[in-house]
Design a protein around this motif. Structure first.
Motif, PDB file in Angstrom:
ATOM      1  N   LEU A 171       0.891  -1.188  -0.050  1.00  0.00           N
ATOM      2  CA  LEU A 171       0.058  -0.171   0.086  1.00  0.00           C
ATOM      3  C   LEU A 171       0.675   1.187   0.071  1.00  0.00           C
ATOM      4  CD1 LEU A 171      -2.974   1.280  -0.079  1.00  0.00           C
ATOM      5  CD2 LEU A 171      -2.779   0.963   2.596  1.00  0.00           C
ATOM      6  N   CYS A 172       1.942   1.210   0.790  1.00  0.00           N
ATOM      7  CA  CYS A 172       2.822   2.303   0.812  1.00  0.00           C
ATOM      8  C   CYS A 172       3.392   2.459  -0.471  1.00  0.00           C
ATOM      9  CB  CYS A 172       3.979   2.198   1.835  1.00  0.00           C
ATOM     10  SG  CYS A 172       3.701   2.342   3.380  1.00  0.00           S
ATOM     11  N   GLN A 173       3.735   1.827  -1.168  1.00  0.00           N
ATOM     12  CA  GLN A 173       4.492   1.687  -2.558  1.00  0.00           C
ATOM     13  C   GLN A 173       3.597   2.022  -3.572  1.00  0.00           C
ATOM     14  OE1 GLN A 173       5.685  -2.501  -2.848  1.00  0.00           O
ATOM     15  NE2 GLN A 173       7.909  -1.904  -2.206  1.00  0.00           N
ATOM     16  N   GLN A 174       2.201   1.645  -3.660  1.00  0.00           N
ATOM     17  CA  GLN A 174       1.095   1.979  -4.363  1.00  0.00           C
ATOM     18  C   GLN A 174       0.894   3.631  -4.290  1.00  0.00           C
ATOM     19  OE1 GLN A 174      -2.088  -0.297  -3.440  1.00  0.00           O
ATOM     20  NE2 GLN A 174      -1.598  -1.985  -4.915  1.00  0.00           N
ATOM     21  N   GLU A 175       0.733   4.034  -2.968  1.00  0.00           N
ATOM     22  CA  GLU A 175       0.565   5.441  -2.896  1.00  0.00           C
ATOM     23  C   GLU A 175       1.768   6.374  -3.244  1.00  0.00           C
ATOM     24  OE1 GLU A 175      -2.334   6.811  -1.565  1.00  0.00           O
ATOM     25  OE2 GLU A 175      -3.008   4.481  -1.490  1.00  0.00           O
ATOM     26  N   GLU A 176       3.022   5.887  -3.094  1.00  0.00           N
ATOM     27  CA  GLU A 176       4.061   6.572  -3.649  1.00  0.00           C
ATOM     28  C   GLU A 176       4.016   6.618  -4.966  1.00  0.00           C
ATOM     29  OE1 GLU A 176       7.389   8.661  -3.355  1.00  0.00           O
ATOM     30  OE2 GLU A 176       6.549   7.959  -1.516  1.00  0.00           O
ATOM     31  N   LYS A 177       3.681   5.681  -5.710  1.00  0.00           N
ATOM     32  CA  LYS A 177       3.517   5.669  -7.236  1.00  0.00           C
ATOM     33  C   LYS A 177       2.473   6.620  -7.600  1.00  0.00           C
ATOM     34  CE  LYS A 177       4.759   0.916  -8.364  1.00  0.00           C
ATOM     35  NZ  LYS A 177       4.446  -0.322  -8.708  1.00  0.00           N
ATOM     36  N   LYS A 178       1.262   6.610  -6.872  1.00  0.00           N
ATOM     37  CA  LYS A 178       0.123   7.692  -7.187  1.00  0.00           C
ATOM     38  C   LYS A 178       0.617   8.958  -7.108  1.00  0.00           C
ATOM     39  CE  LYS A 178      -3.887   4.882  -5.756  1.00  0.00           C
ATOM     40  NZ  LYS A 178      -4.723   4.745  -4.603  1.00  0.00           N
ATOM     41  N   LEU A 179       1.571   9.273  -5.903  1.00  0.00           N
ATOM     42  CA  LEU A 179       2.023  10.563  -5.813  1.00  0.00           C
ATOM     43  C   LEU A 179       3.193  11.016  -6.741  1.00  0.00           C
ATOM     44  CD1 LEU A 179       2.254  12.949  -3.699  1.00  0.00           C
ATOM     45  CD2 LEU A 179       4.117  11.919  -2.306  1.00  0.00           C
ATOM     46  N   HIS A 180       3.819  10.080  -7.264  1.00  0.00           N
ATOM     47  CA  HIS A 180       4.947  10.334  -8.489  1.00  0.00           C
ATOM     48  C   HIS A 180       3.874  10.630  -9.722  1.00  0.00           C
ATOM     49  CE1 HIS A 180       8.272  10.035 -10.745  1.00  0.00           C
ATOM     50  NE2 HIS A 180       7.694   9.297 -11.495  1.00  0.00           N
ATOM     51  N   GLN A 181       3.033  10.074  -9.806  1.00  0.00           N
ATOM     52  CA  GLN A 181       2.263  10.350 -11.073  1.00  0.00           C
ATOM     53  C   GLN A 181       1.546  11.818 -10.978  1.00  0.00           C
ATOM     54  OE1 GLN A 181      -0.714   7.029 -11.266  1.00  0.00           O
ATOM     55  NE2 GLN A 181       0.768   5.856 -12.475  1.00  0.00           N
ATOM     56  N   LEU A 182       0.816  12.145  -9.943  1.00  0.00           N
ATOM     57  CA  LEU A 182       0.539  13.592  -9.771  1.00  0.00           C
ATOM     58  C   LEU A 182       1.535  14.371  -9.750  1.00  0.00           C
ATOM     59  CD1 LEU A 182      -2.132  12.590  -6.950  1.00  0.00           C
ATOM     60  CD2 LEU A 182      -2.638  13.246  -9.289  1.00  0.00           C
ATOM     61  N   SER A 183       2.597  13.816  -9.213  1.00  0.00           N
ATOM     62  CA  SER A 183       3.810  15.145  -9.335  1.00  0.00           C
ATOM     63  C   SER A 183       4.281  15.346 -10.923  1.00  0.00           C
ATOM     64  CB  SER A 183       4.914  14.714  -8.660  1.00  0.00           C
ATOM     65  OG  SER A 183       4.814  14.280  -7.329  1.00  0.00           O
ATOM     66  N   GLN A 184       3.881  14.220 -11.689  1.00  0.00           N
ATOM     67  CA  GLN A 184       4.344  14.683 -13.003  1.00  0.00           C
ATOM     68  C   GLN A 184       3.352  15.326 -13.723  1.00  0.00           C
ATOM     69  OE1 GLN A 184       4.570  10.345 -14.444  1.00  0.00           O
ATOM     70  NE2 GLN A 184       6.984  10.597 -14.501  1.00  0.00           N
ATOM     71  N   GLN A 185       2.032  15.244 -13.187  1.00  0.00           N
ATOM     72  CA  GLN A 185       0.982  15.871 -13.929  1.00  0.00           C
ATOM     73  C   GLN A 185       0.999  17.443 -13.576  1.00  0.00           C
ATOM     74  OE1 GLN A 185      -2.662  14.152 -12.540  1.00  0.00           O
ATOM     75  NE2 GLN A 185      -2.608  12.532 -14.221  1.00  0.00           N
ATOM     76  N   LYS A 186       1.482  17.364 -12.076  1.00  0.00           N
ATOM     77  CA  LYS A 186       1.592  18.937 -11.883  1.00  0.00           C
ATOM     78  C   LYS A 186       2.594  19.775 -12.326  1.00  0.00           C
ATOM     79  CE  LYS A 186       2.609  20.999  -7.221  1.00  0.00           C
ATOM     80  NZ  LYS A 186       2.798  21.018  -6.070  1.00  0.00           N
ATOM     81  N   ASN A 187       3.826  19.124 -12.628  1.00  0.00           N
ATOM     82  CA  ASN A 187       5.028  19.595 -13.370  1.00  0.00           C
ATOM     83  C   ASN A 187       4.572  19.951 -14.755  1.00  0.00           C
ATOM     84  OD1 ASN A 187       6.207  19.517 -11.003  1.00  0.00           O
ATOM     85  ND2 ASN A 187       7.523  17.564 -11.520  1.00  0.00           N
ATOM     86  N   ALA A 188       3.972  18.946 -15.227  1.00  0.00           N
ATOM     87  CA  ALA A 188       3.662  19.189 -16.977  1.00  0.00           C
ATOM     88  C   ALA A 188       2.656  20.431 -17.061  1.00  0.00           C
ATOM     89  CB  ALA A 188       2.918  17.936 -17.507  1.00  0.00           C
ATOM     90  N   SER A 189       1.548  20.537 -16.152  1.00  0.00           N
ATOM     91  CA  SER A 189       0.698  21.610 -16.174  1.00  0.00           C
ATOM     92  C   SER A 189       1.425  23.106 -15.727  1.00  0.00           C
ATOM     93  CB  SER A 189      -0.217  21.402 -15.405  1.00  0.00           C
ATOM     94  OG  SER A 189      -0.130  21.384 -14.001  1.00  0.00           O
ATOM     95  N   GLN A 190       2.463  22.844 -14.826  1.00  0.00           N
ATOM     96  CA  GLN A 190       3.240  24.139 -14.717  1.00  0.00           C
ATOM     97  C   GLN A 190       3.779  24.420 -15.709  1.00  0.00           C
ATOM     98  OE1 GLN A 190       3.055  25.982 -11.949  1.00  0.00           O
ATOM     99  NE2 GLN A 190       4.291  27.389 -12.969  1.00  0.00           N
ATOM    100  N   GLN A 191       4.518  23.604 -16.678  1.00  0.00           N
ATOM    101  CA  GLN A 191       5.357  23.684 -17.823  1.00  0.00           C
ATOM    102  C   GLN A 191       4.427  24.501 -18.757  1.00  0.00           C
ATOM    103  OE1 GLN A 191       8.783  23.620 -17.962  1.00  0.00           O
ATOM    104  NE2 GLN A 191       8.662  24.312 -19.842  1.00  0.00           N
ATOM    105  N   ARG A 192       3.255  23.994 -18.944  1.00  0.00           N
ATOM    106  CA  ARG A 192       2.509  24.302 -20.081  1.00  0.00           C
ATOM    107  C   ARG A 192       1.886  25.763 -19.688  1.00  0.00           C
ATOM    108  NH1 ARG A 192       1.353  25.548 -24.509  1.00  0.00           N
ATOM    109  NH2 ARG A 192      -0.986  25.332 -25.450  1.00  0.00           N
ATOM    110  N   LEU A 193       1.829  26.136 -18.522  1.00  0.00           N
ATOM    111  CA  LEU A 193       1.675  27.486 -18.045  1.00  0.00           C
ATOM    112  C   LEU A 193       2.620  28.297 -18.324  1.00  0.00           C
ATOM    113  CD1 LEU A 193       0.030  27.074 -14.833  1.00  0.00           C
ATOM    114  CD2 LEU A 193      -1.303  28.117 -16.521  1.00  0.00           C
TER     115      LEU A 193
END
Length: 137
Positions: A7-29
Motif C-alpha cells: 500500500l505504501c508503494q502504491q501510494e508513492e506511485k500515485k504521488l509520483h504520477q500526480l507530481s508529473q501531472q503537476k509539473n507538466a501543467s506548470q510547464q504548459r502554463l
C-alpha cells in the motif's frame, strides 16, 4: 505487514504520477505565458510601425496583423485560465495524496518499530530464560 508495504508503494506511485501531472501543467502554463508575451510584443511593434512612417499601406497591414493577433491572444487567455484551474485541481489532489502517503508511511514505520520492539522483547526473554537455566545448574 506485506500488504501495508505494498500500500505504501502504491501510494508513492500515485504521488509520483500526480507530481508529473503537476509539473507538466506548470510547464504548459509557462509556455503559454511566453506565447502571450511574444504576442503582446508583436502587437506593440505593429502599433509602433504606423507612427514611424505615414505609409497608408503599412498602416493597413499593421491593423490587419493586430486584428489577426487579437483572437490568438484571447484563445491563449482562455487556455491559460482553464490550465490554471486544472493545475489548481491537480495541486489539491497532490496535496491530499501527499498527506495520505505520509500518513500510511508513518503508520507502516510505526508498525515496524512495534514489531521490532516485540522481537527484541522476545529475544531478551529468551536470553533471560537461558541465563536463568545456566545459573541454576
Amino acid at each position: 505487514m506485506k500488504q501495508l508495504l505494498q500500500l505504501c508503494q502504491q501510494e508513492e506511485k500515485k504521488l509520483h504520477q500526480l507530481s508529473q501531472q503537476k509539473n507538466a501543467s506548470q510547464q504548459r502554463l509557462l509556455e503559454i505565458a511566453q506565447q502571450q508575451q511574444q504576442l503582446s510584443s508583436m502587437v506593440s511593434q505593429y502599433h509602433a510601425y504606423p507612427q514611424q512612417c505615414a505609409n497608408p499601406l503599412l498602416m493597413q497591414n499593421s491593423v490587419q496583423m493586430i486584428n489577426a493577433i487579437q483572437p490568438l491572444q484571447k484563445k491563449l487567455t482562455r487556455q491559460k485560465i482553464l490550465l490554471e484551474q486544472e493545475h489548481q485541481r491537480v495541486d489539491k489532489i497532490w496535496r491530499s495524496q501527499l498527506g495520505r502517503q505520509q500518513g500510511i508511511n508513518w503508520f507502516y514505520q510505526d508498525r515496524l518499530k512495534q514489531r521490532q520492539a516485540h522481537i527484541n522483547k522476545q529475544e531478551q526473554k529468551q536470553m533471560d530464560d537461558l541465563a536463568c537455566r545456566y545459573q541454576l545448574k
